[in-house]
Enzyme design. Structure first.
Site, mmCIF file in Angstrom:
data_model
loop_
_atom_site.group_PDB
_atom_site.id
_atom_site.type_symbol
_atom_site.label_atom_id
_atom_site.label_comp_id
_atom_site.label_asym_id
_atom_site.label_seq_id
_atom_site.Cartn_x
_atom_site.Cartn_y
_atom_site.Cartn_z
ATOM 1 N N ASN A 2 0.874 -1.182 0.000
ATOM 2 C CA ASN A 2 0.000 0.000 0.000
ATOM 3 C C ASN A 2 0.908 1.228 0.000
ATOM 4 O O ASN A 2 1.511 1.549 1.019
ATOM 5 C CB ASN A 2 -0.895 -0.034 1.251
ATOM 6 C CG ASN A 2 -1.692 1.249 1.410
ATOM 7 O OD1 ASN A 2 -1.779 2.060 0.495
ATOM 8 N ND2 ASN A 2 -2.286 1.418 2.601
ATOM 9 N N TRP A 3 0.972 1.871 -1.141
ATOM 10 C CA TRP A 3 1.886 3.022 -1.260
ATOM 11 C C TRP A 3 1.373 4.263 -0.545
ATOM 12 O O TRP A 3 2.091 5.248 -0.415
ATOM 13 C CB TRP A 3 2.108 3.354 -2.742
ATOM 14 C CG TRP A 3 3.071 2.426 -3.422
ATOM 15 C CD1 TRP A 3 3.783 1.408 -2.857
ATOM 16 C CD2 TRP A 3 3.439 2.450 -4.814
ATOM 17 N NE1 TRP A 3 4.563 0.794 -3.810
ATOM 18 C CE2 TRP A 3 4.374 1.420 -5.008
ATOM 19 C CE3 TRP A 3 3.059 3.237 -5.897
ATOM 20 C CZ2 TRP A 3 4.943 1.158 -6.258
ATOM 21 C CZ3 TRP A 3 3.617 2.980 -7.145
ATOM 22 C CH2 TRP A 3 4.558 1.947 -7.314
ATOM 23 N N LYS A 4 0.106 4.269 -0.151
ATOM 24 C CA LYS A 4 -0.494 5.458 0.486
ATOM 25 C C LYS A 4 -0.284 6.675 -0.432
ATOM 26 O O LYS A 4 -0.339 6.513 -1.649
ATOM 27 C CB LYS A 4 0.084 5.659 1.886
ATOM 28 C CG LYS A 4 0.007 4.362 2.706
ATOM 29 C CD LYS A 4 0.312 4.531 4.149
ATOM 30 C CE LYS A 4 0.179 3.185 4.845
ATOM 31 N NZ LYS A 4 0.328 3.268 6.276
ATOM 32 N N HIS A 19 -9.151 1.434 5.278
ATOM 33 C CA HIS A 19 -7.834 1.592 5.901
ATOM 34 C C HIS A 19 -7.949 2.530 7.097
ATOM 35 O O HIS A 19 -8.748 3.470 7.077
ATOM 36 C CB HIS A 19 -6.826 2.140 4.885
ATOM 37 C CG HIS A 19 -5.427 2.066 5.393
ATOM 38 N ND1 HIS A 19 -4.901 3.026 6.223
ATOM 39 C CD2 HIS A 19 -4.476 1.121 5.237
ATOM 40 C CE1 HIS A 19 -3.657 2.667 6.543
ATOM 41 N NE2 HIS A 19 -3.375 1.518 5.955
ATOM 42 N N GLU A 21 -6.247 4.915 8.024
ATOM 43 C CA GLU A 21 -6.067 6.340 7.706
ATOM 44 C C GLU A 21 -7.347 6.929 7.119
ATOM 45 O O GLU A 21 -7.644 8.108 7.328
ATOM 46 C CB GLU A 21 -4.852 6.509 6.775
ATOM 47 C CG GLU A 21 -3.563 6.298 7.564
ATOM 48 C CD GLU A 21 -2.451 5.586 6.811
ATOM 49 O OE1 GLU A 21 -2.457 5.582 5.576
ATOM 50 O OE2 GLU A 21 -1.566 5.014 7.490
ATOM 51 N N GLU A 61 -4.876 -4.621 10.682
ATOM 52 C CA GLU A 61 -3.826 -3.626 10.847
ATOM 53 C C GLU A 61 -4.050 -2.876 12.158
ATOM 54 O O GLU A 61 -4.857 -1.932 12.202
ATOM 55 C CB GLU A 61 -3.855 -2.626 9.686
ATOM 56 C CG GLU A 61 -3.602 -3.271 8.340
ATOM 57 C CD GLU A 61 -3.007 -2.288 7.333
ATOM 58 O OE1 GLU A 61 -2.014 -2.670 6.699
ATOM 59 O OE2 GLU A 61 -3.499 -1.159 7.212
ATOM 60 N N GLY A 99 3.165 2.458 10.580
ATOM 61 C CA GLY A 99 4.101 3.551 10.369
ATOM 62 C C GLY A 99 4.834 3.984 11.622
ATOM 63 O O GLY A 99 5.482 5.020 11.652
ATOM 64 N N SER A 120 4.112 -2.026 10.032
ATOM 65 C CA SER A 120 5.570 -2.065 10.155
ATOM 66 C C SER A 120 6.187 -3.419 9.765
ATOM 67 O O SER A 120 7.154 -3.863 10.392
ATOM 68 C CB SER A 120 6.003 -1.669 11.575
ATOM 69 O OG SER A 120 5.560 -0.350 11.873
ATOM 70 N N GLY A 123 3.267 -0.986 4.107
ATOM 71 C CA GLY A 123 3.297 0.427 3.758
ATOM 72 C C GLY A 123 4.707 0.842 3.363
ATOM 73 O O GLY A 123 5.163 0.599 2.245
ATOM 74 N N GLY A 124 5.427 1.442 4.299
ATOM 75 C CA GLY A 124 6.749 2.021 4.049
ATOM 76 C C GLY A 124 7.701 1.130 3.265
ATOM 77 O O GLY A 124 8.331 1.582 2.296
HETATM 78 P P1 13P Z 1 3.582 0.486 7.453
HETATM 79 O O1 13P Z 1 4.073 -0.815 6.867
HETATM 80 O O2 13P Z 1 4.278 1.691 6.909
HETATM 81 O O3 13P Z 1 3.528 0.437 8.946
HETATM 82 O O4 13P Z 1 2.052 0.653 6.957
HETATM 83 C C1 13P Z 1 1.170 -0.387 7.127
HETATM 84 C C2 13P Z 1 -0.096 -0.075 6.425
HETATM 85 O O5 13P Z 1 -0.855 0.766 6.864
HETATM 86 C C3 13P Z 1 -0.387 -0.793 5.180
HETATM 87 O O6 13P Z 1 -1.694 -0.548 4.747
#
Ligand code: 13P
Length: 249
Positions: A10-12, A99, A101, A171, A177, A210, A231-232
């Site tokens: 997930n590149w956000k 998600h 967020e 999640e 993050g 993470s 994510g990251g």
């Molecule tokens: P991180 O891997 O950056 O913690 O993000 C997880 C995430 O929210 C994937 O949707």
């Protein structure tokens, strides 16, 4: 036989159009050794404006790709929104919904997320449905009641075939993050509990929060964890694929 692993990125709000082209210029070679591995499904979820280069790169590499959100109405006066037919022209098959967020920054309710999920299923596409508790909810002993509410609101009224089509992603908000990962036991506890609540042994349940090369093996080896929503670490081909390499290694 070893289980199939879903490695979804997930590149956000990261990777512009040109950065997406650069990502795939590098990803193609990095992914080549894994391309024929039947036990691995890679997927990438990019911002809307990067969907064209994503679709080109992903189709060339033979990976799944998708969007990070969608609105449930097909068209109309919904300024700033993107519809399912708009995504279908990019041959998008998967869409992340719910998600944390979206829930916490953009205040999306369980009800809106459920409507989006149903619309995506009705269109023959696959929702990647995210759920999970905040730190406050965990510390006050409400982890399972919060997740039960989130899961039941989306499952309510769906057929068993629809329930099975959804990819679930646990999640925990406190692990996203932050560099803080749920321990493999904590993640497994929730994923196992979710499978029982959903009432279907075959559903795919991912863990997100993470995930990186250094913690992937322990997490992905757990019985009820079918993969990772990353994510990251998904922003660069090397750190993304390292997650699967670490699991296999
Ligand atoms: P991180 O891997 O950056 O913690 O993000 C997880 C995430 O929210 C994937 O949707």
């Amino acid at each position: 036989m070893s289980k199939k692993i879903y490695l979804y990125g997930n590149w956000k709000m990261n990777n512009t159009y040109s950065e997406t082209e650069k990502f795939f210029a590098e990803f193609e070679g990095a992914y080549a050794p894994y391309k024929n591995d039947a036990n691995l499904e890679v997927g990438i979820f990019a911002p809307f404006t990067s969907l064209w280069p994503l679709s080109q790169g992903a189709q060339k590499c033979g990976i799944v790709y998708g969007a990070q959100n969608v609105y449930y109405e097909p068209k109309g006066a919904f300024t700033g929104e993107i519809s399912i037919p708009m995504l279908q022209e990019y041959k998008v098959t998967h869409i992340i919904l719910g998600h944390s967020e979206r829930r916490h920054i953009f205040l999306e309710s369980d009800e809106v997320i459920a409507k989006k999920t149903k619309a995506v299923l009705d269109a023959g596409m696959i929702p990647v449905f995210c759920y999970g508790e905040t730190l406050e909810e965990r510390e006050s002993g409400n982890t399972f009641s919060v997740m039960e509410r989130q899961l039941k609101s989306v499952l309510n009224g769906l057929t068993s075939a629809e329930v099975e089509k959804i990819i679930y992603a646990y999640e925990p908000v406190w692990a996203i993050g932050t560099g803080k990962t749920a321990t493999p036991d904590q993640a497994e506890e929730v994923c196992g509990w979710s499978r029982k609540l959903i009432g279907d042994d075959k559903v795919v349940i991912l863990y997100g929060g993470s995930v990186k090369g250094s913690n992937a093996k322990e997490l992905l080896s757990m019985k009820d964890i079918d993969g990772a929503l990353v994510g990251g670490a998904s922003l660069k081909p090397a750190s993304f694929l390292e997650i699967y390499a670490a699991y296999k290694g």
